[in-house]
Structure formats: structure tokens, C-alpha cells
Write a protein that holds these residues in place. Structure first.
Motif, mmCIF file in Angstrom:
data_model
loop_
_atom_site.group_PDB
_atom_site.id
_atom_site.type_symbol
_atom_site.label_atom_id
_atom_site.label_comp_id
_atom_site.label_asym_id
_atom_site.label_seq_id
_atom_site.Cartn_x
_atom_site.Cartn_y
_atom_site.Cartn_z
ATOM 1 N N LEU A 82 0.773 -1.426 0.043
ATOM 2 C CA LEU A 82 0.067 -0.050 -0.075
ATOM 3 C C LEU A 82 0.858 1.264 0.175
ATOM 4 O O LEU A 82 1.846 1.090 0.674
ATOM 5 C CB LEU A 82 -0.915 0.020 1.436
ATOM 6 N N ASP A 98 -8.237 3.238 6.701
ATOM 7 C CA ASP A 98 -8.134 2.190 5.507
ATOM 8 C C ASP A 98 -6.864 1.444 5.917
ATOM 9 O O ASP A 98 -7.193 -0.069 5.535
ATOM 10 C CB ASP A 98 -7.558 3.149 4.094
ATOM 11 N N ALA A 151 -7.220 -2.593 6.329
ATOM 12 C CA ALA A 151 -6.084 -3.823 5.371
ATOM 13 C C ALA A 151 -5.660 -4.551 6.261
ATOM 14 O O ALA A 151 -5.757 -5.894 6.081
ATOM 15 C CB ALA A 151 -5.177 -2.627 4.683
ATOM 16 N N SER A 186 -2.432 -1.934 -3.680
ATOM 17 C CA SER A 186 -2.709 -0.651 -4.070
ATOM 18 C C SER A 186 -2.981 -0.561 -5.699
ATOM 19 O O SER A 186 -2.278 -1.138 -6.562
ATOM 20 C CB SER A 186 -1.769 0.439 -3.896
#
Length: 200
Positions: A102, A110, A114, A126
Motif C-alpha cells: 500500500l 484504510d 487492510a 494498491s
């Protein structure tokens, strides 16, 4: 409780990530490191459930750490957190078996989401990084990458022929192919291009 280890060489970001994740009711940060060597030692000792790993750290890169942990049988899951959308880094991380990759510009919500998804067996990469990989595929063979790595260390042609067991003519042909593939001006320009892309 999800036990998290964070490896990040920017002190402020390391501290902020640790503090923010501690606010999550189901998470606790059990350790931190600011270089790759410390990260390996602490992860093997503490055995966290998941590691958040920066790529560009002193002593050993985050990717070196991930590869070493895999070789040494560590069972923790790994999320690479990076500011670098370099396709070569992404390819290497996926080969090393990371669970997430990411960019650092996401929100803490977020990131927490995750972590939960990956702990429950998911994978998360990503979309921006996926697009970069598709757009910019590595044209170099393993042998060509080996040659560029040695060139980046300042090895002479003679030293490279000895180390790679190649004749002078074969090595020269490889270097010529590399320069052509990367549209580089010379050997050192090829090293610079491949480094920027994360291919070596």
C-alpha cells in the motif's frame, strides 16, 4: 488482539503510526524498528501477527527483510507501506510473498481495515501500483539484472566476467542488449534507469 510490528526509518511517521493504531480496540503495537537489521531480529523474537514494513530503510531494505523472514520460516503476515510506486519493488515484494502493498498516502482507517482483511486471510494491493506494473514491465532477464547490480557496485568488466563466469565478448553482448532495452546512453545510465524503476 492483533499484534503489530512496525518497521519505518522516519521517526515521526513511526511514532504516529504506532499511536494511531493503538487507538484501534482490536490492535496493539508490540514493537518498532528504524532499520532492517533491527526489524529482522525483533520480528523473529516477538513473532507478531502482522508487520508494517517500509521499503527504504538503513542497513537492510524492507524487501531484504521480507525475503530473509521468508527464508527463516517466519509466519507473520507483511504489509509493505511505501511512498515509492516503483514497479520493480512491487514485483519483488509479490515474489517474496507479501500480503499487502500500500502507498503511505492512505488514511489510518484504510490501513486498519487492510490489517483486518489480511489477518483474515485476504490480500490487498494498491490499484495505483498494479497500474504502474502493467504500464512499465521489467524487460531485463535475471542475468541482465545480475550484471547491472555488479555494475552498480563499481565492478570492472574483468571482475564481472570472473564473478559471472562469462567471457568478455558474452558480457559485452549482454551490456549492449541492456543498454538497448533501457534506451540508455551507456552502462552507468542503464544502472541509473534500472535503479529508479526498482528493477535492481
Amino acid at each position: 488482539m492483533i499484534r503489530i510490528f512496525i518497521a519505518e526509518d522516519q521517526r515521526m511517521l513511526l511514532s504516529a503510526l504506532g499511536s494511531l493504531l493503538e487507538f484501534e480496540e482490536d490492535m496493539t503495537v508490540i514493537g518498532q524498528a528504524m532499520n532492517g537489521e533491527e526489524a529482522v531480529t525483533n520480528i523473529l523474537t516477538l513473532q507478531p501477527d502482522i508487520c508494517l514494513m517500509d521499503i527504504e530503510m538503513p542497513v537492510k531494505s524492507g524487501l531484504d527483510v521480507v525475503e530473509e523472514l521468508k527464508d527463516r520460516g517466519a509466519s507473520c503476515k507483511v504489509i509493505i507501506l511505501t511512498t515509492f510506486a516503483r514497479p520493480g519493488y512491487f514485483e519483488r515484494a509479490v515474489k517474496a510473498g507479501v500480503d499487502g502493498y500500500l502507498l503511505k498516502d492512505g488514511s489510518i482507517e484504510d490501513l486498519a481495515g487492510a490489517i483486518r482483511k489480511i489477518i483474515n486471510g485476504g490480500k490487498l494491493f494498491s490499484p495505483d501500483l498494479m497500474l504502474d506494473v502493467l504500464r512499465d514491465e521489467n524487460p531485463l532477464t535475471d542475468r541482465e539484472r545480475d550484471i547491472l547490480r555488479l555494475a552498480s557496485q563499481g565492478k570492472t568488466t574483468k571482475e564481472m566476467t570472473k564473478e559471472l563466469y562469462l567471457s568478455y565478448g558474452t558480457l559485452r553482448n549482454y551490456i549492449s542488449d541492456i543498454i538497448q532495452k533501457l534506451d540508455a546512453k551507456n552502462r552507468m545510465d542503464a544502472v541509473s534507469i534500472a535503479t529508479k524503476k526498482g528493477w535492481i
